[in-house]
Design an enzyme around this catalytic site. Structure first.
Site, PDB file in Angstrom:
ATOM      1  N   ASP A   1     -21.534   4.376  28.726  1.00 32.26           N
ATOM      2  CA  ASP A   1     -22.487   5.470  29.248  1.00 32.26           C
ATOM      3  C   ASP A   1     -23.313   5.770  30.817  1.00 32.26           C
ATOM      4  O   ASP A   1     -22.360   4.997  31.200  1.00 32.26           O
ATOM      5  CB  ASP A   1     -22.887   5.996  28.303  1.00 32.26           C
TER       6      ASP A   1
HETATM    7  C1  BGC Z   1     -24.952  11.092  28.652  1.00 30.34           C
HETATM    8  C2  BGC Z   1     -22.984  11.348  28.501  1.00 30.34           C
HETATM    9  C3  BGC Z   1     -22.538  12.603  29.338  1.00 30.34           C
HETATM   10  C4  BGC Z   1     -22.873  11.434  30.822  1.00 30.34           C
HETATM   11  C5  BGC Z   1     -21.550  10.785  31.767  1.00 30.34           C
HETATM   12  C6  BGC Z   1     -24.984  10.381  30.381  1.00 30.34           C
HETATM   13  O1  BGC Z   1     -26.205  10.694  31.056  1.00 30.34           O
HETATM   14  O2  BGC Z   1     -25.480  10.264  27.705  1.00 30.34           O
HETATM   15  O3  BGC Z   1     -23.430  12.007  26.691  1.00 30.34           O
HETATM   16  O4  BGC Z   1     -21.163  12.134  28.492  1.00 30.34           O
HETATM   17  O5  BGC Z   1     -24.088  11.342  30.980  1.00 30.34           O
HETATM   18  O6  BGC Z   1     -21.810  13.226  31.996  1.00 30.34           O
END
Ligand code: BGC
Length: 714
Positions: free
Chosen positions: A274
């Site tokens: 993530d």
């Molecule tokens: C979130 C994800 C997301 C990623 C990219 C993160 O902060 O937890 O769900 O896909 O950002 O934007």
């Protein structure tokens, strides 16, 4: 193991991957493991040196808030051209973006989508989102989010399919099918990413990113199944979650990311971290510095680092120092390159610059969004008020959502635009039959004044989307400040009152429920939500949504979910010392699976084909539309394993079917239950099926239905 044709490992592709890998230097291999956000001059240099495998949010690099579709696709192609023409090996980039509930055409939030209880529609929505997103150069989405959530304080409850692993698994598989189709190289399909692996929804106190403590049994029986369904469906990628599970951060969880995912499930795609979650291993206190974090992430099985840059900065030195072998890097790079080949990026790295014109916001996509939104709204109460008809001549619409546009889109609407949304006020004017006098008033004083002179008030209340989604947790599930007072003041006038709730989560609204003559839960319904709601209010369509998550009476009840364990002192037993609150009934405000329509259904004649089951049994019942209008019922099958080696849930959903029935029509619904549907994680954390008695229900929700039983003889 992997059923999707999209993911068959084809020998010619393996040969191409091997051939390419044999030409790559270590930094180039590490480059494939590196995802950057946006694009600038330093990124161009990295790209030329083969140090970037994927770009997230390319749009972030474009000037202005709303770049035109032509500019977006031109930028994607220009950056891709740099990767292909200016780097030594010309490996194309994988462009990623959060295409979560639609793209330019925005569909209801995922929690609302689950309320349709209709995987085929979810699949179609994902396919449309894929078509729109790929026309803008995106080839990889960070969706579906398949986290089970049983605590609506957690803002990300909006992004998943709710509390139940069976419904969640059906929706996870459908979304993956919709995004990916059968052939990842189809220019209209996206690589999907099941996230956030795993247990993320169990955050303590509903606080996003907090620790999660749960048993292996709960992990395996509740939180893992939707991921397993996505993997079986051939999902291309998975995202490792931010949190720690029982003390081990997911980005360092080798047992889950490698032993379970790869050895047990046979997952062949790649795992992305993530946002900065690899470097956050330092904050978790399990890595002393970024280099240790990079080491822990890679060894655990995180193949690609999302934007923290630690892989690029540290993996080469970790190999040089002998901490990691080049083969370990090689394997992660292989997984990513394999998908780039499968996605057709080597043959066709560019996006047709004209396609967006005939793709974005296509009339049939908007039509679909309207129908989808209608299916997701849940009628929770109706004292013969809705649909609105000739009884009500003068109607007042009021509340903070009366003119809402962008607010209808919900969380994660990065590519949706407020100007594409028709507000409810306009939609009602367009579709309401003649003969009604309509008023749309946001100001409370004016509304209260007018309310005394109308036949019906429709109050449009709820949460702004900025109150749900990532990091948007609440400690109080009431309506936002002031809105309960508004509902109370309107109810005090004694005029018939319909309350519509827009929200990204279940809200605890017992007071409003009592005051309202009709209550409709509209979630955040997307681009066409205004029309969809107007259709339902005026009876041009039937409400058919069913709750994918329990609605509590009060915040203090959470976590509250239907599939709880029985307790030694359950409610209803004779002892005085029961599981309960002294200040609140035990039951929720509305149970899982609940929802009304404009007609009513009855269930009768339950039949169980094999009361002593060995292989499988058919369980069926008749459903009749008792009312005078056509309607859609979702018949639900629940089971209970009465005695087992561990305490089993009081009920578990094991099947559902949507039925469209004409007035007076009866249809038999049949579910097949086999021994594999009865598997659970036993006392030793291993899967088991146990012989014995099972109770079964077919009915309209998790608290009602016809009851029978069968015995499993094995
Ligand atoms: C979130 C994800 C997301 C990623 C990219 C993160 O902060 O937890 O769900 O896909 O950002 O934007």
């Amino acid at each position: 193991m992997l059923t999707s044709a999209a993911f068959l490992i084809r020998q010619p592709i393996e040969d191409k991957v091997n051939q390419l890998l044999s030409q790559m230097t270590l930094p180039e291999k590490v480059g494939q493991l590196n995802q950057i956000n946006g694009f600038d001059d330093s990124a161009r240099l990295r790209l030329q040196q083969g140090e970037v495998g994927s770009i997230l949010n390319l749009n972030a690099a474009l000037p202005g808030p709303n770049p035109s579709p032509a500019v977006i696709v031109e930028a994607a192609n220009a950056v891709q051209r740099m990767a292909v023409n200016e780097s030594r090996l010309g490996i194309p980039l994988l462009f990623g973006r959060d295409v979560i509930h639609g793209f330019r055409t925005v569909f209801p939030i995922p929690l609302a989508q689950a309320a349709a209880w209709d995987p085929a529609t979810v699949e179609q929505g994902a396919a449309i989102a894929a078509d729109e997103a790929t026309s803008q150069g995106v080839k990889w989405t960070f969706a579906p989010m398949v986290d089970i959530a049983r605590d609506p304080r957690w803002g990300r409850v909006a992004e998943g399919a709710g509390e139940d692993p069976f419904l969640g698994s059906a929706i996870a598989a459908a979304a993956v099918r919709g995004f990916q189709g059968e052939d990842l190289s189809d220019p209209r399909r996206l690589l999907a990413c099941a996230k956030h692996f795993v247990g993320y929804g169990g955050a303590q106190g509903g606080r996003d990113y907090e620790s999660v403590e749960m048993s292996v049994r709960t992990l395996r029986d509740v939180y893992l199944p939707p991921f397993h369904a996505a993997v079986r469906q051939g999902v291309a990628t998975l995202m490792a979650a931010f949190h720690d599970l029982n003390g081990i951060p997911l980005n360092a969880h080798r047992e889950l990311l490698t032993d379970l995912l790869r050895a047990e499930w046979g997952f062949k795609g790649f795992v992305v971290s993530d946002w900065r979650s690899v470097i956050e291993l330092v904050n978790h206190g399990i890595a002393a510095d970024p280099a240790e974090a990079a080491y822990a992430g890679l060894v655990a099985g995180v193949d690609m680092d999302m934007v923290s840059d630690v892989y690029r900065q540290h993996l080469p030195e970790l190999v040089a120092d002998g901490h990691l072998s080049e083969a370990q890097i090689h394997e992660a790079a292989r997984r990513i390159l394999r998908l780039k080949f499968l996605a057709g990026l080597f043959e066709n790295p560019y996006t047709d610059p004209a396609r967006h014109r005939s793709t974005l916001l296509k009339p049939e996509y908007l039509q679909f969004a309207r129908q989808f939104a209608r299916q997701t709204m849940v009628l929770l109460k109706n004292e013969q008020l809705l649909p609105i008809d000739g009884r009500f001549k003068r109607i007042l619409f009021t509340g903070p959502f009366v003119h809402a546009r962008g607010e209808l889109l919900g969380t994660w609407n990065v590519d949706g635009r407020a100007e594409d949304v028709t507000p409810l006020s306009q939609a009602v004017r367009e579709i309401a039959p003649t003969g009604h006098e309509l008023f749309f008033v946001e100001n409370t004083d004016e509304a209260l004044h007018l309310a005394q002179h109308v036949d019906l008030v429709v109050a449009l209340v709820g949460e702004h989307p900025s109150r749900s989604g990532e990091n948007r947790n609440v400690s109080d599930l009431s309506l936002p400040p002031g809105q309960t007072q508004l509902v109370q003041a309107l109810a005090d006038l004694g005029v018939p009152l319909a309350v519509v709730v827009f929200a990204g989560r279940p809200l605890a609204i017992p007071h409003e429920t009592r005051l309202a003559d009709a209550l409709l839960y509209a979630w955040h319904p997307g681009s066409e939500g205004g029309f969809a709601l107007a259709d339902l209010l005026f009876g041009l369509a039937q409400p058919s949504g069913r709750l994918p998550i329990t609605i509590p009476r009060r915040t203090g009840q959470v976590p509250i979910y239907y599939a709880h364990k029985p307790s030694g002192r359950p409610v209803g037993s004779t002892t005085e010392f029961l599981t309960r609150y002294v200040d609140l009934p035990y039951s929720p405000l509305f149970p899982f699976g609940f929802g009304l329509g404009y007609t009513s259904f009855t269930y009768h004649n339950l039949e169980i084909s094999e009361p002593h089951m060995t292989g499988e049994t058919q369980i069926s019942a008749e459903v009749t539309n008792q009312g005078s209008l056509p309607g859609i019922e979702t018949a639900q099958l629940y089971l209970r394993d009465v005695h087992a080696s561990v305490a089993r849930p009081v009920k578990e959903l094991k099947g559902f079917q949507r039925l469209e029935l004409q007035p007076g029509e009866t249809r038999r619904v049949t579910f097949t239950v086999s021994a594999t549907d009865l598997v659970f994680t036993s006392y030793n954390d291993l899967p088991r099926v146990e012989p014995g008695d099972y109770q079964v229900w077919i009915g309209p929700n998790s608290t009602a239905g016809l009851q029978g039983s069968f015995t499993l003889d094995i």
